[in-house]
Every structure is written in structure tokens, then in C-alpha cells.
Design a protein around this motif. Structure first.
Motif, mmCIF file in Angstrom:
data_model
loop_
_atom_site.group_PDB
_atom_site.id
_atom_site.type_symbol
_atom_site.label_atom_id
_atom_site.label_comp_id
_atom_site.label_asym_id
_atom_site.label_seq_id
_atom_site.Cartn_x
_atom_site.Cartn_y
_atom_site.Cartn_z
ATOM 1 N N UNK A 1 74.082 23.118 61.569
ATOM 2 C CA UNK A 1 72.817 22.757 62.206
ATOM 3 C C UNK A 1 72.932 21.409 62.909
ATOM 4 N N UNK A 2 73.553 20.439 62.244
ATOM 5 C CA UNK A 2 73.760 19.117 62.852
ATOM 6 C C UNK A 2 74.622 19.229 64.100
ATOM 7 N N UNK A 3 75.683 20.028 64.023
ATOM 8 C CA UNK A 3 76.566 20.210 65.175
ATOM 9 C C UNK A 3 75.827 20.866 66.344
ATOM 10 N N UNK A 4 74.949 21.815 66.032
ATOM 11 C CA UNK A 4 74.182 22.501 67.070
ATOM 12 C C UNK A 4 73.214 21.537 67.748
ATOM 13 N N UNK A 5 72.514 20.735 66.944
ATOM 14 C CA UNK A 5 71.578 19.757 67.499
ATOM 15 C C UNK A 5 72.320 18.736 68.358
ATOM 16 N N UNK A 6 73.500 18.313 67.902
ATOM 17 C CA UNK A 6 74.305 17.356 68.661
ATOM 18 C C UNK A 6 74.716 17.939 70.008
ATOM 19 N N UNK A 7 75.128 19.207 70.002
ATOM 20 C CA UNK A 7 75.532 19.865 71.251
ATOM 21 C C UNK A 7 74.369 19.919 72.241
ATOM 22 N N UNK A 8 73.168 20.198 71.740
ATOM 23 C CA UNK A 8 71.994 20.245 72.606
ATOM 24 C C UNK A 8 71.673 18.859 73.174
ATOM 25 N N UNK A 9 71.804 17.830 72.322
ATOM 26 C CA UNK A 9 71.543 16.462 72.775
ATOM 27 C C UNK A 9 72.564 16.031 73.827
ATOM 28 N N UNK A 10 73.837 16.379 73.590
ATOM 29 C CA UNK A 10 74.879 16.050 74.561
ATOM 30 C C UNK A 10 74.588 16.686 75.915
ATOM 31 N N UNK A 11 74.169 17.942 75.879
ATOM 32 C CA UNK A 11 73.874 18.656 77.119
ATOM 33 C C UNK A 11 72.717 18.002 77.860
ATOM 34 N N UNK B 1 76.503 25.936 46.746
ATOM 35 C CA UNK B 1 76.295 24.595 47.299
ATOM 36 C C UNK B 1 77.113 24.411 48.578
ATOM 37 N N UNK B 2 78.353 24.918 48.565
ATOM 38 C CA UNK B 2 79.217 24.800 49.741
ATOM 39 C C UNK B 2 78.618 25.524 50.938
ATOM 40 N N UNK B 3 78.039 26.698 50.695
ATOM 41 C CA UNK B 3 77.417 27.469 51.775
ATOM 42 C C UNK B 3 76.240 26.704 52.377
ATOM 43 N N UNK B 4 75.445 26.063 51.521
ATOM 44 C CA UNK B 4 74.294 25.304 52.004
ATOM 45 C C UNK B 4 74.745 24.100 52.828
ATOM 46 N N UNK B 5 75.744 23.365 52.315
ATOM 47 C CA UNK B 5 76.264 22.211 53.063
ATOM 48 C C UNK B 5 76.856 22.646 54.397
ATOM 49 N N UNK B 6 77.545 23.776 54.381
ATOM 50 C CA UNK B 6 78.135 24.305 55.612
ATOM 51 C C UNK B 6 77.045 24.630 56.628
ATOM 52 N N UNK B 7 75.977 25.262 56.153
ATOM 53 C CA UNK B 7 74.864 25.601 57.035
ATOM 54 C C UNK B 7 74.209 24.362 57.624
ATOM 55 N N UNK B 8 74.011 23.336 56.799
ATOM 56 C CA UNK B 8 73.409 22.093 57.288
ATOM 57 C C UNK B 8 74.322 21.397 58.293
ATOM 58 N N UNK B 9 75.629 21.459 58.043
ATOM 59 C CA UNK B 9 76.589 20.851 58.965
ATOM 60 C C UNK B 9 76.570 21.569 60.319
ATOM 61 N N UNK C 1 76.698 11.195 60.763
ATOM 62 C CA UNK C 1 75.593 11.902 60.114
ATOM 63 C C UNK C 1 76.130 12.927 59.110
ATOM 64 N N UNK C 2 77.139 13.674 59.531
ATOM 65 C CA UNK C 2 77.739 14.671 58.640
ATOM 66 C C UNK C 2 78.381 13.983 57.439
ATOM 67 N N UNK C 3 79.029 12.851 57.694
ATOM 68 C CA UNK C 3 79.637 12.103 56.597
ATOM 69 C C UNK C 3 78.612 11.628 55.589
ATOM 70 N N UNK C 4 77.456 11.184 56.068
ATOM 71 C CA UNK C 4 76.399 10.743 55.150
ATOM 72 C C UNK C 4 75.775 11.918 54.413
ATOM 73 N N UNK C 5 75.686 13.068 55.087
ATOM 74 C CA UNK C 5 75.189 14.277 54.414
ATOM 75 C C UNK C 5 76.080 14.617 53.226
ATOM 76 N N UNK C 6 77.379 14.607 53.468
ATOM 77 C CA UNK C 6 78.323 14.915 52.391
ATOM 78 C C UNK C 6 78.376 13.787 51.354
ATOM 79 N N UNK C 7 78.242 12.559 51.825
ATOM 80 C CA UNK C 7 78.266 11.420 50.912
ATOM 81 C C UNK C 7 77.052 11.348 50.010
ATOM 82 N N UNK C 8 75.982 12.039 50.382
ATOM 83 C CA UNK C 8 74.765 12.024 49.552
ATOM 84 C C UNK C 8 75.005 12.604 48.167
#
Length: 236
Positions: free
Chosen positions: A215-225, A205-213, A166-173
Motif C-alpha cells: 500500500x505504501x509503495x502504491x501511494x508513493x508511485x501515485x505521488x511520484x507520478x 503477521x507477515x501477510x499483513x505487513x506485506x499488504x501494508x508495505x 516509511x517502510x522501515x519505520x513500519x517494520x521498526x514499529x
């Protein structure tokens, strides 16, 4: 080099307008790619005649060629194919009416599908074959066993790698700008071109991408739990 904080903030605010486009490209690509990947993974695991060979060739080709190449092949090849079919059938359709973002959706979905196929396949193979046999022993069909026993555990095993996809596709966009789709990185270039303050624009732009990344990591951690709650009963 002197950084202009005021323009950095101005660029950040202007770039927020492109966030929905970036998220839309990512969401569509990941969703369609997951469906493609799931089908390809199952076809390869169960070695479906002919289809498994086609699936293997698809994965090998897509993973062996750059993402931008897929986009350009779709962008130049698909319109020519559609126009030829339309002319042959006497239809009034013309590829010029297709929104540019559609080519990004199709291309990125195909790319994501190949990578996710391997992630999903590895997750499915991580689940013990004995659990599938145990499901058969209590009268479950293959579909029921996969849905209720195998898929939940495979998802838990695959989640970290799926998150990376997902992160790769975000950056690949960012490649969507190649076909004139204005996402975050493209918007940064447009904003910076007004006064040549490219560093500030790309930093925003880097700050925005970092923030979105994050967010994805946080959602993933919650799903894993949440998913791992089902494994507390000692099921391997």
C-alpha cells in the motif's frame, strides 16, 4: 510440519485489531521525523553556527546506534529525568502516568528524524544552485524560493528514499512491544501463545505487513507520478 489453515485465518482476523496501533506509531514517527529531518537538513546545508555541529552529531549518533537502544534510553531515561524535575519544582507529576506508547512515539520520531535528515539533505542538494539564484534574480526571498522552487523538486528526488524510510519505520514499529505496546507482531505472539501455533500467527503477521508495505509503495508511485507532472516543462 502441518499448517492449520483455520487457525491461520483466525490469527489473521485477530491481528487486524492491532493494525491501527501499528499505523499510528508509524504515522506519528514519520510525521515528526520528517519535521525534525527537514530542520536538521536545512541547518546543515546552511551551516548555521553551533547548530550545524549539533545536528551533525545527532545524525551520526542516531544512525550509529540501534533503534532499540534509542527506545530503551528514552524508556528508562526520560521518566527519571521528568521525575527529578518534578520533585525539584515541587510538582505532583509522576512519569508513571505517561502512556507507554508515548515513549515509542518519542524514540521512533528521533530515530526517523536522523535518517530523514540525510534523505532530505540529499534531495535539496540535488536541486541546482542556479535555480535558487534565478529565484533571487526575480525578487524572491529565500523562504519563497525554497517553498516554491527548491522543495517541490527536492521532494520528487527524495520520494523513493522517503518511502523506504516509511517502510522501515513500519517494520521498526515491532520494537514497541519492548515497552509493552501491543502492535501487530506482539499481537501475533499473544495469539500464538494460546495453542503454540507460532508459525501460523507470524505468517498472518507477515501477510499483513506485506499488504501494508504494498500500500505504501502504491501511494508513493501515485505521488511520484503527480509530482513529476510539474517537471514536464523541462525544469531540471
Amino acid at each position: 510440519m502441518k499448517i492449520d489453515p483455520s487457525f491461520l485465518w483466525t490469527a489473521f482476523v485477530k491481528l487486524l485489531a492491532a493494525v491501527p496501533t501499528t499505523l499510528l506509531i508509524t504515522a506519528v514517527s514519520v510525521t515528526a521525523g520528517f519535521v525534525i529531518g527537514l530542520i536538521v537538513a536545512i541547518v546543515r546545508i546552511y551551516k548555521v553556527p553551533v547548530l550545524s555541529q549539533i545536528a551533525a552529531a545527532y545524525v551520526t549518533f542516531i544512525r550509529g546506534t540501534p533503534m532499540i537502544t534509542h527506545l530503551l534510553l528514552i524508556y528508562f531515561g526520560l521518566p527519571a529525568l521528568l521525575d527529578a524535575i518534578s520533585t525539584q519544582l515541587g510538582l505532583g507529576f509522576r512519569s508513571a502516568s505517561i502512556p507507554m506508547i508515548t515513549f515509542a512515539f518519542i524514540s521512533f520520531s528521533i530515530t526517523a528524524g536522523a535518517y530523514m535528515a540525510e534523505v532530505i539533505r540529499s534531495g535539496l542538494l540535488a536541486v541546482s544552485r542556479g535555480q535558487l539564484e534565478a529565484a533571487y534574480s526575480i525578487g524572491m526571498t529565500t523562504t519563497q524560493a525554497l517553498r516554491r522552487i527548491v522543495f517541490p523538486q527536492a521532494l520528487a528526488a527524495s520520494l523513493p528514499n522517503l518511502s523506504n524510510s516509511v517502510i522501515g519505520m513500519l517494520h521498526g514499529s515491532t520494537l514497541a512491544f519492548t515497552v509493552s505496546v501491543v502492535e501487530i507482531n506482539a499481537k501475533a505472539q499473544i495469539v500464538a501463545s494460546t495453542n503454540w501455533k507460532f508459525f501460523e500467527a507470524y505468517l498472518a503477521a507477515a501477510v499483513i505487513y506485506w499488504g501494508l508495505t504494498l500500500l505504501i509503495e502504491k501511494v508513493t508511485a501515485l505521488l511520484e507520478k503527480r509530482i513529476n507532472l510539474y517537471n514536464r516543462g523541462g525544469v531540471a
